[in-house]
Each structure stands twice: as C-alpha cells, then as structure tokens.
Motif scaffolding. Structure first.
Motif, PDB file in Angstrom:
ATOM      1  N   GLU A 154      -1.658   5.769  -2.674  1.00 55.42           N
ATOM      2  CA  GLU A 154      -1.913   4.570  -1.881  1.00 55.42           C
ATOM      3  C   GLU A 154      -2.204   3.370  -2.774  1.00 55.42           C
ATOM      4  O   GLU A 154      -1.682   2.269  -2.550  1.00 55.42           O
ATOM      5  CB  GLU A 154      -3.087   4.810  -0.924  1.00 55.42           C
ATOM      6  N   LYS A 155      -3.014   3.576  -3.808  1.00 56.22           N
ATOM      7  CA  LYS A 155      -3.327   2.482  -4.735  1.00 56.22           C
ATOM      8  C   LYS A 155      -2.056   1.995  -5.431  1.00 56.22           C
ATOM      9  O   LYS A 155      -1.844   0.792  -5.615  1.00 56.22           O
ATOM     10  CB  LYS A 155      -4.361   2.945  -5.764  1.00 56.22           C
ATOM     11  N   LEU A 156      -1.210   2.938  -5.821  1.00 56.86           N
ATOM     12  CA  LEU A 156       0.051   2.584  -6.459  1.00 56.86           C
ATOM     13  C   LEU A 156       0.924   1.767  -5.521  1.00 56.86           C
ATOM     14  O   LEU A 156       1.445   0.700  -5.898  1.00 56.86           O
ATOM     15  CB  LEU A 156       0.797   3.858  -6.876  1.00 56.86           C
ATOM     16  N   ALA A 157       1.109   2.259  -4.295  1.00 59.49           N
ATOM     17  CA  ALA A 157       1.966   1.568  -3.333  1.00 59.49           C
ATOM     18  C   ALA A 157       1.458   0.155  -3.068  1.00 59.49           C
ATOM     19  O   ALA A 157       2.240  -0.801  -2.988  1.00 59.49           O
ATOM     20  CB  ALA A 157       2.048   2.365  -2.038  1.00 59.49           C
ATOM     21  N   GLN A 158       0.136   0.010  -2.959  1.00 54.87           N
ATOM     22  CA  GLN A 158      -0.443  -1.319  -2.713  1.00 54.87           C
ATOM     23  C   GLN A 158      -0.162  -2.264  -3.875  1.00 54.87           C
ATOM     24  O   GLN A 158       0.155  -3.452  -3.666  1.00 54.87           O
ATOM     25  CB  GLN A 158      -1.946  -1.194  -2.471  1.00 54.87           C
ATOM     26  N   ALA A 159      -0.268  -1.764  -5.109  1.00 62.97           N
ATOM     27  CA  ALA A 159      -0.025  -2.606  -6.283  1.00 62.97           C
ATOM     28  C   ALA A 159       1.435  -3.036  -6.361  1.00 62.97           C
ATOM     29  O   ALA A 159       1.748  -4.205  -6.640  1.00 62.97           O
ATOM     30  CB  ALA A 159      -0.431  -1.864  -7.550  1.00 62.97           C
ATOM     31  N   VAL A 160       2.345  -2.088  -6.117  1.00 62.00           N
ATOM     32  CA  VAL A 160       3.770  -2.398  -6.170  1.00 62.00           C
ATOM     33  C   VAL A 160       4.138  -3.395  -5.075  1.00 62.00           C
ATOM     34  O   VAL A 160       4.863  -4.374  -5.312  1.00 62.00           O
ATOM     35  CB  VAL A 160       4.601  -1.110  -6.048  1.00 62.00           C
ATOM     36  N   VAL A 161       3.620  -3.184  -3.870  1.00 59.98           N
ATOM     37  CA  VAL A 161       3.958  -4.069  -2.755  1.00 59.98           C
ATOM     38  C   VAL A 161       3.344  -5.453  -2.946  1.00 59.98           C
ATOM     39  O   VAL A 161       3.974  -6.468  -2.612  1.00 59.98           O
ATOM     40  CB  VAL A 161       3.538  -3.436  -1.422  1.00 59.98           C
ATOM     41  N   ALA A 162       2.148  -5.538  -3.501  1.00 59.81           N
ATOM     42  CA  ALA A 162       1.552  -6.848  -3.770  1.00 59.81           C
ATOM     43  C   ALA A 162       2.433  -7.647  -4.725  1.00 59.81           C
ATOM     44  O   ALA A 162       2.661  -8.851  -4.525  1.00 59.81           O
ATOM     45  CB  ALA A 162       0.153  -6.674  -4.345  1.00 59.81           C
ATOM     46  N   PHE A 163       2.952  -6.980  -5.760  1.00 63.39           N
ATOM     47  CA  PHE A 163       3.851  -7.644  -6.701  1.00 63.39           C
ATOM     48  C   PHE A 163       5.137  -8.089  -6.000  1.00 63.39           C
ATOM     49  O   PHE A 163       5.589  -9.231  -6.168  1.00 63.39           O
ATOM     50  CB  PHE A 163       4.179  -6.702  -7.855  1.00 63.39           C
ATOM     51  N   LEU A 164       5.726  -7.205  -5.201  1.00 66.57           N
ATOM     52  CA  LEU A 164       6.991  -7.540  -4.540  1.00 66.57           C
ATOM     53  C   LEU A 164       6.798  -8.584  -3.445  1.00 66.57           C
ATOM     54  O   LEU A 164       7.666  -9.436  -3.234  1.00 66.57           O
ATOM     55  CB  LEU A 164       7.626  -6.275  -3.970  1.00 66.57           C
ATOM     56  N   ARG A 165       5.658  -8.539  -2.775  1.00 63.48           N
ATOM     57  CA  ARG A 165       5.377  -9.568  -1.768  1.00 63.48           C
ATOM     58  C   ARG A 165       5.324 -10.939  -2.429  1.00 63.48           C
ATOM     59  O   ARG A 165       5.892 -11.913  -1.933  1.00 63.48           O
ATOM     60  CB  ARG A 165       4.051  -9.261  -1.061  1.00 63.48           C
ATOM     61  N   ASP A 166       4.659 -11.001  -3.588  1.00 67.58           N
ATOM     62  CA  ASP A 166       4.552 -12.278  -4.290  1.00 67.58           C
ATOM     63  C   ASP A 166       5.924 -12.736  -4.784  1.00 67.58           C
ATOM     64  O   ASP A 166       6.239 -13.927  -4.747  1.00 67.58           O
ATOM     65  CB  ASP A 166       3.591 -12.112  -5.475  1.00 67.58           C
ATOM     66  N   SER A 167       6.763 -11.791  -5.246  1.00 67.32           N
ATOM     67  CA  SER A 167       8.066 -12.138  -5.827  1.00 67.32           C
ATOM     68  C   SER A 167       9.117 -12.454  -4.766  1.00 67.32           C
ATOM     69  O   SER A 167       9.993 -13.291  -4.981  1.00 67.32           O
ATOM     70  CB  SER A 167       8.557 -11.004  -6.712  1.00 67.32           C
ATOM     71  N   LEU A 168       9.050 -11.750  -3.624  1.00 63.88           N
ATOM     72  CA  LEU A 168      10.127 -11.846  -2.629  1.00 63.88           C
ATOM     73  C   LEU A 168       9.764 -12.650  -1.391  1.00 63.88           C
ATOM     74  O   LEU A 168      10.666 -13.133  -0.702  1.00 63.88           O
ATOM     75  CB  LEU A 168      10.553 -10.439  -2.199  1.00 63.88           C
ATOM     76  N   LEU A 169       8.492 -12.780  -1.090  1.00 62.13           N
ATOM     77  CA  LEU A 169       8.086 -13.453   0.151  1.00 62.13           C
ATOM     78  C   LEU A 169       7.434 -14.800  -0.074  1.00 62.13           C
ATOM     79  O   LEU A 169       7.220 -15.547   0.875  1.00 62.13           O
ATOM     80  CB  LEU A 169       7.130 -12.556   0.942  1.00 62.13           C
ATOM     81  N   THR A 170       7.094 -15.115  -1.329  1.00 62.31           N
ATOM     82  CA  THR A 170       6.469 -16.406  -1.614  1.00 62.31           C
ATOM     83  C   THR A 170       7.493 -17.520  -1.486  1.00 62.31           C
ATOM     84  O   THR A 170       8.551 -17.473  -2.110  1.00 62.31           O
ATOM     85  CB  THR A 170       5.863 -16.434  -3.025  1.00 62.31           C
ATOM     86  N   PRO A 171       7.228 -18.556  -0.661  1.00 63.34           N
ATOM     87  CA  PRO A 171       8.173 -19.665  -0.541  1.00 63.34           C
ATOM     88  C   PRO A 171       8.467 -20.307  -1.885  1.00 63.34           C
ATOM     89  O   PRO A 171       7.583 -20.474  -2.723  1.00 63.34           O
ATOM     90  CB  PRO A 171       7.427 -20.653   0.381  1.00 63.34           C
ATOM     91  N   GLY A 172       9.729 -20.631  -2.096  1.00 66.63           N
ATOM     92  CA  GLY A 172      10.148 -21.291  -3.329  1.00 66.63           C
ATOM     93  C   GLY A 172      10.574 -20.353  -4.415  1.00 66.63           C
ATOM     94  O   GLY A 172      11.124 -20.770  -5.440  1.00 66.63           O
TER      95      GLY A 172
END
Length: 214
Positions: free
Chosen positions: A195-213
């Motif tokens: 769970e900790k791993l998945a959260q870390a990976v998704v936090a990175f991908l959320r920032d890279s793929l969902l951040t405007p701009g």
C-alpha cells in the motif's frame, strides 16, 4: 481488492498478448502501461505489486493497462530475453495511446523488477512519466537510453536485487528529472509495504500526469 478490469488482447508483432484495462470514470484520462516481474520466476500481470498499483491508479483517475509478456498466461510466444519483452511494452504503449478515452499526450509506463528494467528501455520521447519499482541494475535488458520525462526510481532499503546505492547511481545517469525514493523496511517483494508503495507511485504519477500545464 482490485477491480478485475476489462479483458483485452492487442498485437505485438506477429503475437497476440492478453491484458486487463482498468478505466476511471472520467474521460479523457491519463493512462499508464504496467509491466510485471520476471516471467521465468513466476511473474505475471496478477502479481500483488502490479495489482496494488493498478487499483491505486484507477482510484486516482488514471487508467492502467497491465498485460502478460509473451509466453505468459494466454499471451502467445515464449520468453524473449528482455528484447522481446521490450517490443511487448512498446506495443502496449501504442495500443494504449490509440484507445478511446485515453489522453494520448499523458501516457506513462510503470514496471516492477524485471518489468522496471523493460520499462526503462521501452520509454520513448513521447513518454509523459516513468516509474521503475525495484529496478535491477543487471539482467537481460540493456542499459537505459536517454530518458527525458519525469522519472521515479523506488526501492526498499532491504532490497538485495535493487540495492538503494546502485539505484541511486542509476538515477544519476538518467539526469536531474529522475528522483529516487527509498522505503524503509521494504525488500524486493514489498511484503507488508504494497500500500505504501502504491501510494508513492501514484502520488508521483498524479503530479506528472494530472497537474495542469504538465
């Protein structure tokens, strides 16, 4: 428990590979290909780390395509010594980018263990983000090429296949857009740390793929 996903097939050269597509409700959505561990050591798309990452991704609004490399499960062919698996990952990316509902400008790749090594050599100049979980610094695949997208290398401080010192050295060769995260207490199999791993990976991908701009 992860949703089962939509069963599908896609071509990799003359072969047909099987996969599962996890779709978030909103469209268009960013999406990632997820590559599983070594086929000769029991790795497949149902691996617990792969499953946990896919579940967390879709909950974050990012689609995930997990698939079986050639010769695994119902995927045709046989083990390709890393070279064939790179072709499979590239084929999965091509399939994902043309799929309805996917934002083709925001497609990334994730891999675990052997799958991380494959992801590093499958990345192209269209890649929006890359996350390599416990990437081995040796094996069947060649050294990674120049990667220009945001990249995360994540390993555990008890991982003897992807030791943190060697993963950090690999990150330096990839450049300033690559960062390393070391999870205390985690070994190569991530038991008790999924769970900790998945959260870390998704936090990175959320920032890279969902951040405007981005």
């Amino acid at each position: 428990m992860a949703a089962p996903g939509e069963p599908l097939t896609f071509p990799s050269g003359d072969l047909t590979l099987e996969g599962l597509f996890h779709r978030p409700p909103a469209t268009p959505h960013p999406a990632v290909v997820v590559c599983h561990p070594h086929p000769l050591f029991g790795g497949d798309m149902h691996n617990s780390v792969v499953t946990a990452v896919c579940q967390a991704l879709v909950e974050a609004g990012i689609a995930a395509l997990r698939f079986n490399f050639r010769g695994v499960g119902r995927s045709q062919g046989r083990f390709g010594e890393g070279v064939g698996e790179r072709e499979d990952a590239i084929a999965a990316l091509a399939y994902l980018r043309q799929r309805e509902g996917v934002d083709s400008a925001k497609v990334g790749i994730v891999g675990y263990s052997f799958g991380a090594a494959v992801a590093l050599v499958a990345a192209d100049d269209q890649m929006a983000a890359l996350a390599a979980i416990s990437p081995p610094v040796f094996g069947h695949v060649t050294a990674p090429p120049a990667i220009v997208c945001p990249t995360l290398l994540i390993t555990g401080d008890r991982d003897d296949v992807a030791p943190s010192a060697q993963v950090t050295a690999l990150a330096r060769t990839l450049g300033s857009h690559c960062r390393v995260e070391v999870v205390p207490g985690a070994d190569h199999f991530w038991w008790g740390h999924d769970e900790k791993l998945a959260q870390a990976v998704v936090a990175f991908l959320r920032d890279s793929l969902l951040t405007p701009g981005r």
